[in-house]
Design a protein around this motif. Structure first.
Motif, PDB file in Angstrom:
ATOM      1  N   ARG A 169       0.832  -1.197   0.000  1.00 32.14           N
ATOM      2  CA  ARG A 169       0.000   0.000   0.000  1.00 32.14           C
ATOM      3  C   ARG A 169       0.869   1.251   0.000  1.00 32.14           C
ATOM      4  NH1 ARG A 169      -1.454  -4.022   3.086  1.00 32.14           N
ATOM      5  NH2 ARG A 169      -3.604  -4.830   3.146  1.00 32.14           N
ATOM      6  N   ALA A 170       0.325   2.332  -0.523  1.00 36.90           N
ATOM      7  CA  ALA A 170       1.088   3.577  -0.621  1.00 36.90           C
ATOM      8  C   ALA A 170       1.559   4.044   0.750  1.00 36.90           C
ATOM      9  CB  ALA A 170       0.251   4.656  -1.294  1.00 36.90           C
ATOM     10  N   TYR A 171       0.700   3.919   1.767  1.00 34.44           N
ATOM     11  CA  TYR A 171       1.076   4.391   3.102  1.00 34.44           C
ATOM     12  C   TYR A 171       2.055   3.449   3.800  1.00 34.44           C
ATOM     13  CZ  TYR A 171      -2.930   1.347   4.256  1.00 34.44           C
ATOM     14  OH  TYR A 171      -3.821   0.308   4.349  1.00 34.44           O
ATOM     15  N   ASP A 172       2.269   2.261   3.220  1.00 28.59           N
ATOM     16  CA  ASP A 172       3.289   1.345   3.741  1.00 28.59           C
ATOM     17  C   ASP A 172       4.582   1.427   2.938  1.00 28.59           C
ATOM     18  OD1 ASP A 172       1.760   0.368   5.797  1.00 28.59           O
ATOM     19  OD2 ASP A 172       0.949  -1.314   4.638  1.00 28.59           O
ATOM     20  N   ASN A 173       4.630   2.388   2.045  1.00 29.03           N
ATOM     21  CA  ASN A 173       5.790   2.507   1.156  1.00 29.03           C
ATOM     22  C   ASN A 173       6.532   3.824   1.364  1.00 29.03           C
ATOM     23  OD1 ASN A 173       7.340   1.130  -0.702  1.00 29.03           O
ATOM     24  ND2 ASN A 173       6.336   2.040  -2.476  1.00 29.03           N
ATOM     25  N   VAL A 174       6.342   4.433   2.528  1.00 31.81           N
ATOM     26  CA  VAL A 174       7.059   5.663   2.863  1.00 31.81           C
ATOM     27  C   VAL A 174       8.483   5.291   3.263  1.00 31.81           C
ATOM     28  CG1 VAL A 174       7.145   7.686   4.349  1.00 31.81           C
ATOM     29  CG2 VAL A 174       4.930   6.735   3.646  1.00 31.81           C
ATOM     30  N   PRO A 175       9.487   5.858   2.609  1.00 32.79           N
ATOM     31  CA  PRO A 175      10.875   5.453   2.884  1.00 32.79           C
ATOM     32  C   PRO A 175      11.228   5.503   4.376  1.00 32.79           C
ATOM     33  CG  PRO A 175      10.797   6.900   0.981  1.00 32.79           C
ATOM     34  CD  PRO A 175       9.416   6.897   1.569  1.00 32.79           C
ATOM     35  N   VAL A 176      11.860   4.463   4.849  1.00 34.04           N
ATOM     36  CA  VAL A 176      12.366   4.299   6.217  1.00 34.04           C
ATOM     37  C   VAL A 176      11.234   4.270   7.242  1.00 34.04           C
ATOM     38  CG1 VAL A 176      13.874   5.215   8.039  1.00 34.04           C
ATOM     39  CG2 VAL A 176      14.584   5.373   5.646  1.00 34.04           C
ATOM     40  N   LEU A 177      10.362   5.290   7.229  1.00 31.31           N
ATOM     41  CA  LEU A 177       9.324   5.405   8.243  1.00 31.31           C
ATOM     42  C   LEU A 177       8.387   4.200   8.247  1.00 31.31           C
ATOM     43  CD1 LEU A 177       7.991   7.092  10.452  1.00 31.31           C
ATOM     44  CD2 LEU A 177       6.655   8.241   8.673  1.00 31.31           C
ATOM     45  N   SER A 178       7.949   3.760   7.063  1.00 34.51           N
ATOM     46  CA  SER A 178       7.025   2.629   7.004  1.00 34.51           C
ATOM     47  C   SER A 178       7.661   1.368   7.569  1.00 34.51           C
ATOM     48  CB  SER A 178       6.575   2.390   5.560  1.00 34.51           C
ATOM     49  OG  SER A 178       5.735   3.431   5.115  1.00 34.51           O
ATOM     50  N   TRP A 179       8.924   1.147   7.255  1.00 36.15           N
ATOM     51  CA  TRP A 179       9.628  -0.033   7.780  1.00 36.15           C
ATOM     52  C   TRP A 179       9.670   0.009   9.302  1.00 36.15           C
ATOM     53  CZ3 TRP A 179      13.799  -1.486  10.696  1.00 36.15           C
ATOM     54  CH2 TRP A 179      14.256  -2.803  10.550  1.00 36.15           C
ATOM     55  N   LEU A 180       9.922   1.184   9.851  1.00 41.41           N
ATOM     56  CA  LEU A 180       9.988   1.327  11.301  1.00 41.41           C
ATOM     57  C   LEU A 180       8.623   1.100  11.938  1.00 41.41           C
ATOM     58  CD1 LEU A 180      12.311   4.463  11.573  1.00 41.41           C
ATOM     59  CD2 LEU A 180      12.923   2.081  12.086  1.00 41.41           C
ATOM     60  N   LEU A 181       7.568   1.684  11.345  1.00 45.81           N
ATOM     61  CA  LEU A 181       6.222   1.535  11.904  1.00 45.81           C
ATOM     62  C   LEU A 181       5.741   0.091  11.832  1.00 45.81           C
ATOM     63  CD1 LEU A 181       4.503   4.767  10.524  1.00 45.81           C
ATOM     64  CD2 LEU A 181       5.273   4.318  12.864  1.00 45.81           C
ATOM     65  N   TYR A 229      16.359  -2.553   2.901  1.00 46.01           N
ATOM     66  CA  TYR A 229      15.511  -1.546   2.263  1.00 46.01           C
ATOM     67  C   TYR A 229      15.634  -0.179   2.938  1.00 46.01           C
ATOM     68  CZ  TYR A 229      13.520  -5.381  -0.416  1.00 46.01           C
ATOM     69  OH  TYR A 229      13.377  -6.446  -1.260  1.00 46.01           O
ATOM     70  N   PRO A 230      15.434  -0.066   4.239  1.00 47.50           N
ATOM     71  CA  PRO A 230      15.607   1.259   4.846  1.00 47.50           C
ATOM     72  C   PRO A 230      17.055   1.727   4.836  1.00 47.50           C
ATOM     73  CG  PRO A 230      15.232  -0.397   6.546  1.00 47.50           C
ATOM     74  CD  PRO A 230      14.949  -1.051   5.231  1.00 47.50           C
ATOM     75  N   VAL A 231      17.997   0.794   4.901  1.00 46.07           N
ATOM     76  CA  VAL A 231      19.411   1.184   4.867  1.00 46.07           C
ATOM     77  C   VAL A 231      19.748   1.817   3.520  1.00 46.07           C
ATOM     78  CG1 VAL A 231      21.780   0.314   4.831  1.00 46.07           C
ATOM     79  CG2 VAL A 231      20.198  -0.461   6.603  1.00 46.07           C
ATOM     80  N   VAL A 232      19.260   1.221   2.438  1.00 44.98           N
ATOM     81  CA  VAL A 232      19.509   1.773   1.102  1.00 44.98           C
ATOM     82  C   VAL A 232      18.859   3.140   0.966  1.00 44.98           C
ATOM     83  CG1 VAL A 232      18.992   1.477  -1.359  1.00 44.98           C
ATOM     84  CG2 VAL A 232      19.851  -0.447  -0.027  1.00 44.98           C
ATOM     85  N   GLU A 233      17.640   3.279   1.461  1.00 48.39           N
ATOM     86  CA  GLU A 233      16.952   4.569   1.386  1.00 48.39           C
ATOM     87  C   GLU A 233      17.702   5.642   2.164  1.00 48.39           C
ATOM     88  OE1 GLU A 233      12.551   2.425   1.029  1.00 48.39           O
ATOM     89  OE2 GLU A 233      13.263   3.211   2.935  1.00 48.39           O
ATOM     90  N   ALA A 234      18.113   5.304   3.380  1.00 42.87           N
ATOM     91  CA  ALA A 234      18.834   6.277   4.204  1.00 42.87           C
ATOM     92  C   ALA A 234      20.200   6.592   3.605  1.00 42.87           C
ATOM     93  CB  ALA A 234      18.997   5.733   5.623  1.00 42.87           C
ATOM     94  N   THR A 235      20.872   5.577   3.070  1.00 43.55           N
ATOM     95  CA  THR A 235      22.187   5.797   2.468  1.00 43.55           C
ATOM     96  C   THR A 235      22.087   6.716   1.259  1.00 43.55           C
ATOM     97  OG1 THR A 235      22.994   3.633   3.214  1.00 43.55           O
ATOM     98  CG2 THR A 235      24.172   4.675   1.383  1.00 43.55           C
ATOM     99  N   THR A 236      21.077   6.498   0.432  1.00 47.27           N
ATOM    100  CA  THR A 236      20.880   7.365  -0.734  1.00 47.27           C
ATOM    101  C   THR A 236      20.622   8.800  -0.297  1.00 47.27           C
ATOM    102  OG1 THR A 236      19.932   5.483  -1.937  1.00 47.27           O
ATOM    103  CG2 THR A 236      19.599   7.671  -2.878  1.00 47.27           C
ATOM    104  N   ALA A 237      19.828   8.974   0.756  1.00 50.64           N
ATOM    105  CA  ALA A 237      19.565  10.320   1.277  1.00 50.64           C
ATOM    106  C   ALA A 237      20.853  10.991   1.737  1.00 50.64           C
ATOM    107  CB  ALA A 237      18.560  10.250   2.425  1.00 50.64           C
TER     108      ALA A 237
END
Length: 251
Positions: free
Chosen positions: A48-60, A76-84
Motif C-alpha cells: 500500500r502507498a502508506y506502507d511505502n514511505v521510505p524508512v518510516l514505514s519499515w519502522l512503523l 531496504y531502509p538502509v539503502v533509502e537512508a544511504t541514498t539520502a
C-alpha cells in the motif's frame, strides 16, 4: 541557502532510494523497473502507498509485511537512508551546479550497481549506459567548456582498468571498465583519486581477509570490484579535486 539545499537533497534522496531498491531487485531478474507496484516477495500482496514511505514505514511495521508478517530485510531502509545521505553529501560539498548534477547522477547509479554487484557479481549495462549518457548530456549542457576533460578522464579511467581485465579477466570484468568510464565522466580528472582510493580499499580488504582466513582461502574468495569503485567514487566527490590540486601543486 545551503542548509535548505542539503535538506531538500536528503528528502528527495529518500524517495530515490526507495526506487533504487526496486532497481536493485528487478534488474537482475530482467523485470521492468517502470511498471507494476511493489509487492511482498512472500505473500505477493501489493504494498500500500502508506506502507511505502521510505524508512518510516519499515519502522512503523517493525520490519514485517502488514499482510503476512513475513520479515522485510533491513536492507531496504538502509539503502533509502544511504541514498539520502549521499544526495545530501553531494549538495554539501559540490562547488557549482555541474558538480551537483554530475555528483547526483553518479551516486544514484552507484547505489544499485553496488547492490547488484555484491549479489550477482555483475554490473548491468542497463544502469551504466544510461548513467554515462546522462552525464554526457548534463555535462555538455551545463559546462560545455569542461566536457572534453571529463570525456578524456572517462576514457583514461576505462583504459587503466582495461589492461588488468585483458591480462587477468577473472579478477575484474568489463562492467568495472564501464563503471570507471562513468566515474570519469562525472568526476573529471578527480577520477584519478577515485581509482586510487578503490585500489587502496580493495588491497586493504584483501590483507584483512588474508589475516583472518589465511592467504589460500582469501585467494579463493571472489569479491566484486564494483563496490570498491563506488567507495572510490564517493571519495572522489568529497575530496577528489582538493587532493588532486594539492598533489599537482607540489610540482
Amino acid at each position: 541557502m545551503l542548509p535548505m539545499l542539503i535538506a531538500f537533497a536528503a528528502a528527495f534522496g529518500l524517495l530515490i532510494g526507495s526506487f533504487l531498491n526496486v532497481v536493485a531487485y528487478r534488474v537482475p531478474l530482467g523485470a521492468s523497473v517502470a511498471g507494476g507496484r511493489s509487492e511482498c516477495p512472500s505473500c505477493h500482496h501489493q504494498i500500500r502507498a502508506y506502507d511505502n514511505v521510505p524508512v518510516l514505514s519499515w519502522l512503523l511495521l517493525r520490519g514485517h509485511c502488514r499482510d503476512c508478517q513475513a520479515p522485510i530485510s533491513r536492507r531496504y531502509p538502509v539503502v533509502e537512508a544511504t541514498t539520502a545521505v549521499l544526495w545530501a553529501l553531494v549538495a554539501a560539498v559540490a562547488g557549482d551546479t555541474v558538480d551537483v548534477v554530475l555528483g547526483i547522477v553518479l551516486v544514484t547509479a552507484l547505489v544499485p550497481i553496488t547492490l547488484i554487484d555484491l549479489d550477482h557479481q555483475r554490473i548491468p549495462n542497463v544502469i551504466t549506459y544510461p548513467a554515462a549518457a546522462t552525464a554526457l548530456v548534463a555535462g555538455t549542457a551545463i559546462d560545455p567548456g569542461g566536457e572534453l576533460s571529463r570525456v578524456l578522464a572517462g576514457a583514461g579511467a576505462a583504459l587503466f582498468l582495461l589492461v588488468p581485465v585483458m591480462v587477468y579477466p577473472s579478477g575484474m570484468g568489463m562492467g568495472d571498465v564501464k563503471l570507471a568510464a562513468v566515474l570519469g565522466l562525472c568526476l573529471g580528472p578527480a577520477v584519478a583519486v577515485a581509482i586510487l582510493a578503490a585500489l587502496v580499499v580493495g588491497s586493504l580488504t584483501g590483507v584483512l581477509l588474508a589475516a583472518r582466513h589465511g592467504v589460500q582461502k582469501a585467494r579463493k574468495m571472489r569479491i566484486p570490484f564494483g563496490p570498491y569503485l563506488a567507495v572510490g567514487g564517493v571519495v572522489g566527490i568529497v575530496a577528489g579535486q582538493p587532493l588532486l590540486d594539492a598533489y599537482l601543486s607540489t610540482f
